[in-house]
Enzyme design. Structure first.
Site, PDB file in Angstrom:
ATOM      1  N   GLU A 205       0.831  -1.216   0.000  1.00  0.00           N
ATOM      2  CA  GLU A 205       0.000   0.000   0.000  1.00  0.00           C
ATOM      3  C   GLU A 205       0.866   1.266   0.000  1.00  0.00           C
ATOM      4  O   GLU A 205       1.832   1.379   0.749  1.00  0.00           O
ATOM      5  CB  GLU A 205      -1.005   0.039   1.145  1.00  0.00           C
ATOM      6  N   ASP A 280      -7.053   0.248  -3.668  1.00  0.00           N
ATOM      7  CA  ASP A 280      -8.117   1.256  -3.767  1.00  0.00           C
ATOM      8  C   ASP A 280      -8.898   1.117  -5.067  1.00  0.00           C
ATOM      9  O   ASP A 280      -9.510   2.043  -5.548  1.00  0.00           O
ATOM     10  CB  ASP A 280      -7.501   2.656  -3.649  1.00  0.00           C
ATOM     11  N   PHE A 408     -12.505   1.633 -27.463  1.00  0.00           N
ATOM     12  CA  PHE A 408     -13.296   0.504 -27.983  1.00  0.00           C
ATOM     13  C   PHE A 408     -13.934   0.763 -29.340  1.00  0.00           C
ATOM     14  O   PHE A 408     -14.803   0.010 -29.780  1.00  0.00           O
ATOM     15  CB  PHE A 408     -14.336   0.033 -26.950  1.00  0.00           C
ATOM     16  N   ASP A 424      -3.607  -3.054 -28.647  1.00  0.00           N
ATOM     17  CA  ASP A 424      -4.847  -2.541 -29.245  1.00  0.00           C
ATOM     18  C   ASP A 424      -5.071  -3.064 -30.666  1.00  0.00           C
ATOM     19  O   ASP A 424      -6.188  -2.974 -31.188  1.00  0.00           O
ATOM     20  CB  ASP A 424      -4.816  -0.998 -29.292  1.00  0.00           C
TER      21      ASP A 424
HETATM   22  O1  AHR Z   1     -10.005   0.777 -26.784  1.00  0.00           O
HETATM   23  C1  AHR Z   1      -9.787   0.734 -25.374  1.00  0.00           C
HETATM   24  C2  AHR Z   1      -8.579   1.537 -24.936  1.00  0.00           C
HETATM   25  O2  AHR Z   1      -8.777   2.894 -25.246  1.00  0.00           O
HETATM   26  C3  AHR Z   1      -7.300   1.205 -25.611  1.00  0.00           C
HETATM   27  O3  AHR Z   1      -6.705   0.028 -25.121  1.00  0.00           O
HETATM   28  C4  AHR Z   1      -6.455   2.425 -25.322  1.00  0.00           C
HETATM   29  O4  AHR Z   1      -5.484   2.664 -26.305  1.00  0.00           O
HETATM   30  C5  AHR Z   1      -7.486   3.536 -25.264  1.00  0.00           C
HETATM   31  O5  AHR Z   1      -7.356   4.223 -24.063  1.00  0.00           O
HETATM   32  O1  AHR Z   2       0.553   0.492  -3.303  1.00  0.00           O
HETATM   33  C1  AHR Z   2       0.278   0.712  -4.657  1.00  0.00           C
HETATM   34  C2  AHR Z   2      -1.125   1.177  -4.853  1.00  0.00           C
HETATM   35  O2  AHR Z   2      -1.294   2.461  -4.307  1.00  0.00           O
HETATM   36  C3  AHR Z   2      -2.196   0.387  -4.176  1.00  0.00           C
HETATM   37  O3  AHR Z   2      -2.506  -0.833  -4.785  1.00  0.00           O
HETATM   38  C4  AHR Z   2      -3.347   1.344  -4.243  1.00  0.00           C
HETATM   39  O4  AHR Z   2      -4.303   1.119  -3.237  1.00  0.00           O
HETATM   40  C5  AHR Z   2      -2.696   2.713  -4.121  1.00  0.00           C
HETATM   41  O5  AHR Z   2      -3.143   3.532  -5.150  1.00  0.00           O
END
Ligand code: AHR
Ligand code: AHR
Length: 488
Positions: A205, A280, A408, A424
């Site tokens: 965390e 989180d 998408f 992608d």
């Molecule tokens: O198409 C979904 C996501 O949209 C793609 O993986 C990323 O390139 C964009 O943020």
């Molecule tokens: O510790 C890395 C990340 O930090 C945790 O998974 C997340 O809860 C926070 O944003």
């Protein structure tokens, strides 16, 4: 014996045991996971073929024939009922579902074999994640635990956080030491390891740790990209360890074993369990999970070594992601719509003869259309940019430009050489959901298939949150006859 029989022998029993591929106890013959299908919303449980055995993938294949399936529940085999389901909205972010939950994983994104028997892992795309907040038996406070997981070392990204393990019971960042989970990927916001990654680190965390150094580089934590890898985080009462190894052969190595970073001792674990997300609910990461457990108590090295040997003996191997009529790299293809009323349309770069934009649509084209119009609907099939078992579709107008999804929606864009672009632009042709030709699955979002919606092309998941995900006409809209020319 299974991994949890081994941990039991050493008095560090599994308190959570998750796998869609196999039973983790010799005697386990209960459900491994639950799939929900798109055609009627009904669900079924998939169990091992026999007690202690490999999952009955054939039962999934029959239940999911000619429709889509997602993994709704990953059952806990330990008897504690610590079942994982799509994660609720968290402090950092809400998931993509309309109620703020994360997406469930596709049931077909991670096919493998175990000693020759087919099974499916959990292919977790950005936006996908599982959690249980109210658990039984899982370490809390400064109690010790061991965690291992078998992952795909070739599926990762640099976002936070593809995790498996102990997290907050309220899906919020509750401060340093409120998590203890395996992380896998190339996120460099906090620590890193040797080389360019991906690395196994511990999510404690507010930090992914490769050692006790904040913002440090642990050169003993190697880039670990074995196709199947075993990752371990061991949380002791006064320190932690990171171990890893090839899940197909050999032993585990210790990448770190020492004290925790400043501010993380004693631990303040809360005992929820997450998969595919941060504590989180940070949900931008991706990865693939095949099996994993959490124990009560710190397992001795002999137990870990025996578990690694057990994983190796399970015989994980790859199998093909494609099915249906062959779509061969090196060929030039057309893709004809099969939705009734639209069957003279082909997937094409948007435009008229000689003029075009980057969007991908469906256009009426015939064998007597001008060749400049036909060109918009001709695609060069090449080996998949992110996954050689699948394919990418190169424009026949602009070489080096490929069909890719963005938000998408499908576009034709120049390959910028990034891992994101490769993901992608990689698609896996499958037998068509409506029986006519192929359905073309996004490699990086395997719940999503090429879909024509209002004559525009998307990657759509059946019943998903976007307007073009509508269930109405889904099977026809995602099925295309792949040919070599246009009809008259
Ligand atoms: O198409 C979904 C996501 O949209 C793609 O993986 C990323 O390139 C964009 O943020
Ligand atoms: O510790 C890395 C990340 O930090 C945790 O998974 C997340 O809860 C926070 O944003």
């Amino acid at each position: 014996a299974g991994p949890c029989d081994i941990y039991a022998q050493y008095d560090t029993p599994c308190v959570a045991a998750h796998s869609t591929t196999r039973a983790l106890y010799n005697s386990y013959n209960g459900p491994l996971y639950e799939v929900v299908r798109g055609s009627d919303g009904s669900s079924t449980n998939i169990a091992p073929l026999s007690a202690g055995g490999v999952a009955n993938a054939g039962a999934q294949d029959s239940f999911c024939a000619n429709t889509t399936c997602v993994i709704q529940t990953i059952y806990d085999q330990s008897g504690n009922g610590n079942n994982l389901t799509p994660a609720p909205p968290g402090g950092e972010t809400a998931g993509p579902q309309s109620n703020g939950y994360d997406n469930p994983a596709s049931a077909i994104g991670a096919p493998v074999t175990l000693n020759g028997q087919k099974a499916y892992g959990i292919f977790s795309s950005p936006g996908t994640g599982y959690r249980i907040e109210d658990t039984k038996g899982v370490a809390t406070g400064n109690e010790p635990e061991s965690i291992y997981a078998v992952l795909d070392g070739t599926h990762f990204n640099d976002n936070c956080c593809f995790d498996y393990g102990n997290a907050e019971t309220n899906a919020h960042d509750d401060g340093d030491a409120t998590m203890e989970a395996i992380y896998f990927g190339t996120c460099t916001v906090w620590d890193k390891g040797a080389g360019s990654g991906p690395w196994i680190m511990a999510d404690l965390e507010n930090g992914l740790y490769s050692s006790n150094a904040e913002y440090g580089t642990n050169s003993a934590d190697p880039t670990q990209n074995d196709r199947f890898l075993t990752a371990m985080v061991k949380g002791g009462t006064d320190g932690f360890a990171l171990l890893g190894g090839n899940a197909q052969s050999g032993d585990l190595s210790t990448y770190y074993n020492g004290s925790r970073p400043s501010g993380y001792q004693p631990m303040n674990k809360q005992g929820a369990i997450i998969l595919g997300i941060g504590g989180d609910n940070s949900d931008g990461a991706q990865g693939t999970f095949y099996e994993g457990v959490m124990t009560s108590g710190l397992a001795p090295a002999a137990a870990d070594a025996a578990v690694q040997a057990n994983v190796v003996a399970a015989g994980y191997a790859t199998t093909s992601l494609v099915s249906g009529p062959a779509v061969n790299p090196g060929s030039t293809v057309t893709m004809r719509v099969t939705t009734p009323g639209f069957t003279t349309r082909y997937i094409a770069q948007n435009g008229t003869s000689g003029q075009y934009s980057s969007s991908v649509v469906t256009t009426v084209i015939t064998s007597s259309s001008p060749s400049s119009l036909q060109q918009l609907g001709l695609w060069k099939v090449v080996e998949g940019l992110a996954q050689s078992d699948c394919v990418s579709f190169e424009s026949s107008i602009t070489s080096g430009s490929y069909i890719r999804h963005y938000a998408f929606e499908l576009y034709v864009d120049a390959n910028d050489g990034s891992a994101q672009f490769a993901d992608d632009a990689t698609f896996c042709p499958k037998a068509a959901l409506n029986g006519q030709g192929n359905s073309i699955m996004s490699w990086s979002y395997p719940t999503r298939f090429f879909r024509n919606y209002a004559d525009t092309m998307f990657v759509a998941s059946e019943g998903g949150p976007q307007y073009f995900d509508t269930t109405n006409s889904y099977n026809n809209d995602v099925s295309y006859v792949v040919g070599s020319g246009f009809e008259s």
